[in-house]
Scaffold this motif. Sequence first.
Motif, mmCIF file in Angstrom:
data_model
loop_
_atom_site.group_PDB
_atom_site.id
_atom_site.type_symbol
_atom_site.label_atom_id
_atom_site.label_comp_id
_atom_site.label_asym_id
_atom_site.label_seq_id
_atom_site.Cartn_x
_atom_site.Cartn_y
_atom_site.Cartn_z
ATOM 1 N N ASP A 159 75.197 95.491 67.448
ATOM 2 C CA ASP A 159 74.364 94.367 67.878
ATOM 3 C C ASP A 159 74.851 93.066 67.255
ATOM 4 O O ASP A 159 74.733 92.003 67.858
ATOM 5 N N VAL A 160 75.368 93.158 66.027
ATOM 6 C CA VAL A 160 75.825 91.976 65.295
ATOM 7 C C VAL A 160 77.229 92.235 64.762
ATOM 8 O O VAL A 160 77.484 93.272 64.147
ATOM 9 N N LEU A 161 78.141 91.281 65.027
ATOM 10 C CA LEU A 161 79.500 91.360 64.489
ATOM 11 C C LEU A 161 79.681 90.270 63.446
ATOM 12 O O LEU A 161 79.402 89.097 63.710
ATOM 13 N N ILE A 162 80.143 90.673 62.277
ATOM 14 C CA ILE A 162 80.513 89.719 61.233
ATOM 15 C C ILE A 162 82.026 89.555 61.307
ATOM 16 O O ILE A 162 82.769 90.517 61.099
ATOM 17 N N LEU A 163 82.482 88.358 61.644
ATOM 18 C CA LEU A 163 83.911 88.082 61.821
ATOM 19 C C LEU A 163 84.398 87.231 60.654
ATOM 20 O O LEU A 163 84.015 86.067 60.525
ATOM 21 N N ASP A 164 85.241 87.808 59.812
ATOM 22 C CA ASP A 164 85.747 87.119 58.626
ATOM 23 C C ASP A 164 87.167 86.633 58.909
ATOM 24 O O ASP A 164 88.098 87.420 59.007
ATOM 25 N N GLU A 165 87.321 85.330 59.057
ATOM 26 C CA GLU A 165 88.620 84.708 59.391
ATOM 27 C C GLU A 165 89.254 85.410 60.597
ATOM 28 O O GLU A 165 90.365 85.953 60.513
ATOM 29 N N PRO A 166 88.590 85.404 61.755
ATOM 30 C CA PRO A 166 89.065 86.200 62.894
ATOM 31 C C PRO A 166 90.382 85.736 63.493
ATOM 32 O O PRO A 166 91.006 86.493 64.228
ATOM 33 N N THR A 167 90.817 84.494 63.193
ATOM 34 C CA THR A 167 92.077 84.015 63.780
ATOM 35 C C THR A 167 93.121 83.685 62.728
ATOM 36 O O THR A 167 94.095 82.986 63.023
ATOM 37 N N ARG A 168 92.937 84.187 61.503
ATOM 38 C CA ARG A 168 93.912 83.879 60.443
ATOM 39 C C ARG A 168 95.292 84.438 60.802
ATOM 40 O O ARG A 168 95.442 85.595 61.170
ATOM 41 N N GLY A 169 96.296 83.591 60.685
ATOM 42 C CA GLY A 169 97.673 84.034 60.858
ATOM 43 C C GLY A 169 98.083 84.354 62.277
ATOM 44 O O GLY A 169 99.087 85.026 62.492
#
Length: 506
Positions: free
Chosen positions: A427-437
Amino acid sequence: MTALLEMCAITKTFPGVKALDSVNLTVREGEIHALVGENGAGKSTLMKVLSGVYPSGSYDGEIRYDGVPVAFNGIADSEKRGIIIIHQELALVPLLSIAENLFLGNECASHGFIDWRETFRRTEALLKKVGLAEAPSTLVDTLGVGKQQLVEIAKALSKDVRLLILDEPTAALSENDSAALLDLLLELKAQGVTSIIISHKLNEVRRVADRVTVIRDGATISTLDAATDEITEGRIVRDMVGRDMAHRYPERERRAGDTLLEVRNWNVWHPLHADRQIIRDVSLSVRAGEVVGIAGLMGAGRTELAMSIFGRSYGQNISGEVSLHGQPIDVSRVDRAIDAGLAYVTEDRKTLGLILEEGINRNITLSNLPAVSNRSMISENRETQVAEGYREAMNIRAPSVFQKAMNLSGGNQQKVVLSKWLFTEPDVLILDEPTRGIDVGAKFEIYNIINDLSARGKGILMISSEMPEMLGMCDRIYVMNEGAFVGELSAEEASQERIMSLIVTH
């Protein structure tokens, strides 16, 4: 200005894939030359050809250095000529000192014994050159990533570097550390060191590069000269992706529903130092269809907050409440957090997000094995079907779902990590730096995936060190400093200046 390096018609083929197709690159002595392109364009492969990781005979074409044809059969050969490469994953030994790392394999020795006085003397001189005040005896694992990057450069200087190659040197650095590193490159240029910098951060490229070469799909597209050409981000992006990207962030109808996730009075102490509080009385909420950002400087506690919520995978003595759909949920272990409807996409996909030696299929199904199992036995047919479905839906570019994750570009690796967590139907996504690099083209695809998830009513909690990304993607932004929230801004209120003002005034 004479050419220090000429790479002529370099072609490199792997089984079934032509990674480089007659690439040409000329680097002038004393310049900073930027090499840009999408993930998988061939930039790192070209540098591995140059440095001897891919030895002479394994590729077609010619390399000329100082005007003379050269053939390198390993990194030792290229280093003897002053060509030093610093990879994105730093090659330091954490439990050795700075001095030991600088001269590892190149020890200051006499009659079989290390001369520590000379080692420390030379280390101090090198650290002074790169602007580090640490003692030579300091253990590397006590340094931040920014300082470790400077140690790598000092190590290169210890080998009498003439051509310094840096692969994504600022990918994991804060803005201040990135600025310091770029200033150092300009200082080294003034001292006669030539540099090649691979980067996706186009503002940094424009700041330091004398010339920019763009590679797309394994071929040279253009070389722009700052002295004669107008080098704009739009021009570079157009050459990188083969199209204009007038809107860096895709349009999305902002329509938030009922509250999905609530975290109240969350407190976390350091996992090793029980007297050190990392997260202080944090409360937050995420509504259905909403993208909520957490902004802050490196070390503010954003990742620690995310990991502690997701199955208490960081910290100790954790207190507070987490609820979903208005009901308290058990997040005391990772499996319980997953069962409750949470998913966490780590900032470190290579170490924590993927099993690099396994195929796409195994990585995608790993977080929800019961869904591809029958009586505790994994069904390979079902596993393949699931992976094929996500490969198509997420546009994962690979010859098959059996391709090892280690052989994918950064953008495609990130899509595999996202697929793995979407397979748990959270239901909930925690995205940590999803586009790093990852490059601008792959970023745009990730942004579209985030928008699609929000349109389906998922709640997104996003951590990013890139302020424009926060402002372009989020409906609301929490501002974090020293483990506490110091402000909350709507999309209309938020600006880089407002965010930084909240940080520095608290």
